[in-house]
Structure formats: structure tokens, C-alpha cells
Scaffold this motif. Structure first.
Motif, mmCIF file in Angstrom:
data_model
loop_
_atom_site.group_PDB
_atom_site.id
_atom_site.type_symbol
_atom_site.label_atom_id
_atom_site.label_comp_id
_atom_site.label_asym_id
_atom_site.label_seq_id
_atom_site.Cartn_x
_atom_site.Cartn_y
_atom_site.Cartn_z
ATOM 1 N N SER A 21 6.926 3.576 0.987
ATOM 2 C CA SER A 21 5.669 4.468 0.281
ATOM 3 C C SER A 21 5.229 3.356 -1.125
ATOM 4 O O SER A 21 4.034 3.448 -1.144
ATOM 5 C CB SER A 21 6.426 5.738 -0.105
ATOM 6 O OG SER A 21 7.269 5.202 -1.441
ATOM 7 N N VAL A 24 2.842 1.108 0.731
ATOM 8 C CA VAL A 24 1.463 1.804 1.124
ATOM 9 C C VAL A 24 0.513 2.083 -0.355
ATOM 10 O O VAL A 24 -0.610 1.765 -0.281
ATOM 11 C CB VAL A 24 1.642 3.209 1.558
ATOM 12 C CG1 VAL A 24 0.469 4.078 1.818
ATOM 13 C CG2 VAL A 24 2.532 3.052 2.994
ATOM 14 N N THR A 27 -1.711 -0.824 -1.348
ATOM 15 C CA THR A 27 -2.539 -1.057 -0.367
ATOM 16 C C THR A 27 -3.891 -0.382 -0.502
ATOM 17 O O THR A 27 -3.792 0.863 -0.948
ATOM 18 C CB THR A 27 -2.013 -0.737 1.045
ATOM 19 O OG1 THR A 27 -0.810 -1.434 1.329
ATOM 20 C CG2 THR A 27 -2.967 -1.284 2.177
ATOM 21 N N GLN A 32 -5.463 0.193 4.619
ATOM 22 C CA GLN A 32 -4.438 1.058 4.916
ATOM 23 C C GLN A 32 -4.138 0.784 6.920
ATOM 24 O O GLN A 32 -5.054 0.827 7.250
ATOM 25 C CB GLN A 32 -4.803 2.313 4.956
ATOM 26 C CG GLN A 32 -4.808 2.917 3.237
ATOM 27 C CD GLN A 32 -3.229 2.901 2.616
ATOM 28 O OE1 GLN A 32 -2.330 2.761 3.464
ATOM 29 N NE2 GLN A 32 -3.191 3.015 1.502
ATOM 30 N N SER A 33 -3.176 1.381 7.221
ATOM 31 C CA SER A 33 -2.737 1.064 8.600
ATOM 32 C C SER A 33 -3.648 2.456 9.039
ATOM 33 O O SER A 33 -4.229 3.110 8.391
ATOM 34 C CB SER A 33 -1.401 1.558 8.716
ATOM 35 O OG SER A 33 -0.960 2.791 8.272
ATOM 36 N N GLY A 36 -2.328 5.618 7.728
ATOM 37 C CA GLY A 36 -2.679 5.606 6.444
ATOM 38 C C GLY A 36 -4.089 6.182 6.419
ATOM 39 O O GLY A 36 -4.319 7.073 5.407
ATOM 40 N N PRO A 54 0.565 8.555 -1.878
ATOM 41 C CA PRO A 54 1.515 8.270 -0.975
ATOM 42 C C PRO A 54 3.062 8.140 -1.316
ATOM 43 O O PRO A 54 4.087 7.795 -0.658
ATOM 44 C CB PRO A 54 1.283 6.714 -0.326
ATOM 45 C CG PRO A 54 0.685 6.077 -1.383
ATOM 46 C CD PRO A 54 0.130 7.083 -2.264
ATOM 47 N N TYR A 87 1.967 12.162 3.973
ATOM 48 C CA TYR A 87 2.867 11.854 5.239
ATOM 49 C C TYR A 87 2.767 13.364 5.774
ATOM 50 O O TYR A 87 2.813 13.526 7.257
ATOM 51 C CB TYR A 87 4.202 11.384 5.042
ATOM 52 C CG TYR A 87 4.003 10.286 4.220
ATOM 53 C CD1 TYR A 87 3.505 9.058 4.867
ATOM 54 C CD2 TYR A 87 4.289 10.125 2.930
ATOM 55 C CE1 TYR A 87 3.462 7.771 4.097
ATOM 56 C CE2 TYR A 87 4.241 8.995 2.111
ATOM 57 C CZ TYR A 87 3.815 7.817 2.630
ATOM 58 O OH TYR A 87 3.848 6.640 1.978
ATOM 59 N N TRP A 119 2.927 4.125 9.169
ATOM 60 C CA TRP A 119 2.546 4.111 7.753
ATOM 61 C C TRP A 119 2.931 3.049 6.998
ATOM 62 O O TRP A 119 2.098 2.024 6.345
ATOM 63 C CB TRP A 119 3.052 5.389 6.793
ATOM 64 C CG TRP A 119 2.229 6.496 7.297
ATOM 65 C CD1 TRP A 119 0.986 7.006 6.346
ATOM 66 C CD2 TRP A 119 2.134 7.555 8.389
ATOM 67 N NE1 TRP A 119 0.395 8.098 6.954
ATOM 68 C CE2 TRP A 119 1.018 8.498 7.943
ATOM 69 C CE3 TRP A 119 3.046 7.616 9.223
ATOM 70 C CZ2 TRP A 119 1.277 9.587 8.974
ATOM 71 C CZ3 TRP A 119 3.020 8.859 10.092
ATOM 72 C CH2 TRP A 119 1.886 9.822 9.734
ATOM 73 N N PHE A 120 4.178 2.529 7.031
ATOM 74 C CA PHE A 120 4.704 1.439 6.447
ATOM 75 C C PHE A 120 4.386 0.084 6.903
ATOM 76 O O PHE A 120 4.515 -1.019 5.958
ATOM 77 C CB PHE A 120 6.240 1.463 6.082
ATOM 78 C CG PHE A 120 6.629 2.870 5.515
ATOM 79 C CD1 PHE A 120 5.790 3.593 4.660
ATOM 80 C CD2 PHE A 120 8.027 3.442 5.584
ATOM 81 C CE1 PHE A 120 6.085 5.005 4.149
ATOM 82 C CE2 PHE A 120 8.510 4.619 4.932
ATOM 83 C CZ PHE A 120 7.482 5.363 4.150
#
Length: 204
Positions: A21, A24, A27, A32-33, A36, A54, A87, A119-120
Motif C-alpha cells: 500500500s 501504491v 505511485t 498506477q496499475s 489502481g 491507498p 481497495y 494493485w501492488f
């Protein structure tokens, strides 16, 4: 698995969740992914400023691993993580179409993989990550921190569970992850009552 070993596994997982987290949080939005970005889009759609954050607010271990008693064997790990929506807007059981905690055990067991990879950005090719994802079995509940202060939201989530008193039962014996020491420590609802500015958590 022995209870002591189960708690040690839970501590490794909790540490990685916080590490992820934080990753994230560092970032930028544009980097972001995919998951994300989805979180950001949902927060924007709902106009929920808190849900852009996050950070993980709390991590709780409950179930057999958290119970002190004569037993020494633990079948799996039951974890809850609480956030402000980043999340849980996606992974909470209330967000699933037709899913329930009664029928969706695979959904709960997929949550850790979804979190780590989606996410990570952790990779299963990393032996340490793969080991945590494969052993032991982890039922991960991803919930909004507002369950402590919003009775209607709590009832909505609990209604998805086969046990209408899920929260009361789960929280009757629990351990809270202390980020400072990297350990799970005993906690009761008084802690969360204080954390939530004195609101009575389980008032209906």
C-alpha cells in the motif's frame, strides 16, 4: 499448521500488505496499475475524496489463529484489512455481483492474489511472494473502515454472510497488527471505539 506458525505467516502477509500500500501511495496517478486506475475511477465517480487514499487503516487476524485456548492446530488464516475505499470499493463482498461470504469462499481466497498482483505489482515469480500466496490458505476480507461507525453499511455487508452476527463473532477474539513492532497483538472493540472518536460501534 501450528498456531504460532500461523501467526508468523500472518505477520509476514500483513507486513507485505502495508509495504504494498505504501508502494501504491508513492505511485503517481498516471503510473498506477490497471486496478489502481480502476480504484481512482470509482473514487472519482462516487466523488469520494477519502477513497483516493491507498493506505491500509487496520489489519486484523481473527478465527482460530487468534483464539487462545487448548487448540494448537490452525486450518487457515482469517484476515481483515480496512481501508477508506481504495481497495474495498472493488474487493469488498458487497461489491461482488451475486457473491456472498457463504458461497464465495474462492472469492475470499483470491483477494490476496488480487491485491498483491493487481494493485501492488508483486510478481508470483518472486519466490517469497509465491510462498505467501500458496501457503497457508488465507481468507482475506477487504472492508471499508466505515463499518465501525456506519450501522447501515455494516448490516449491508453482514447480510451477505451466512452468519448474521459475523462481525460480533469475528471480533469476539481478534489480534491487531502493530506496524511498529510487526506483530499481532490482542485488541478489543474498545480500541476501535476510541479510534472512531467514541462512537458506539455496534449500536443498531
Amino acid at each position: 499448521m501450528k498456531r504460532k506458525e500461523a501467526i508468523e505467516w500472518a505477520e509476514k502477509i500483513a507486513s507485505l500488505i502495508h509495504s504494498g500500500s505504501n508502494r501504491v501511495g508513492r505511485t503517481t496517478v498516471g503510473n498506477q496499475s490497471l486496478m489502481g486506475m480502476l480504484s481512482v475511477m470509482v473514487a472519482a465517480k462516487d466523488r469520494d475524496a477519502d477513497a483516493f487514499d491507498p493506505s491500509i487503516e487496520e489489519i486484523i487476524l481473527f478465527g482460530s489463529a487468534a483464539q487462545v485456548g487448548d487448540h494448537d492446530e490452525v486450518g487457515d488464516l482469517d484476515l481483515m484489512i480496512f481501508d477508506k475505499g481504495f481497495y474495498s470499493n472493488i474487493l469488498s463482498v458487497e461489491s461482488g455481483d451475486g457473491l456472498s461470504w457463504d458461497s464465495g469462499i474462492g472469492f475470499l481466497r483470491d483477494n490476496l492474489t488480487q491485491l498483491f498482483e493487481g494493485w501492488f505489482g508483486f510478481s508470483k515469480d518472486d519466490p517469497a511472494i509465491r510462498e505467501l500466496l500458496e501457503t497457508p490458505l488465507v481468507d482475506l476480507h477487504v472492508l471499508p473502515i466505515t463499518v465501525f461507525t456506519d450501522p447501515s453499511r455494516r448490516r449491508e455487508i453482514a447480510a451477505k454472510h451466512h452468519d448474521p452476527k459475523f462481525f460480533e463473532n469475528a471480533f469476539s477474539s481478534m489480534l491487531r497488527f502493530d506496524r511498529t513492532d510487526g506483530k499481532f497483538v490482542p485488541v478489543d472493540l474498545a480500541y476501535f471505539e476510541h479510534r472512531s472518536s467514541g462512537d458506539q460501534i455496534w449500536t443498531h
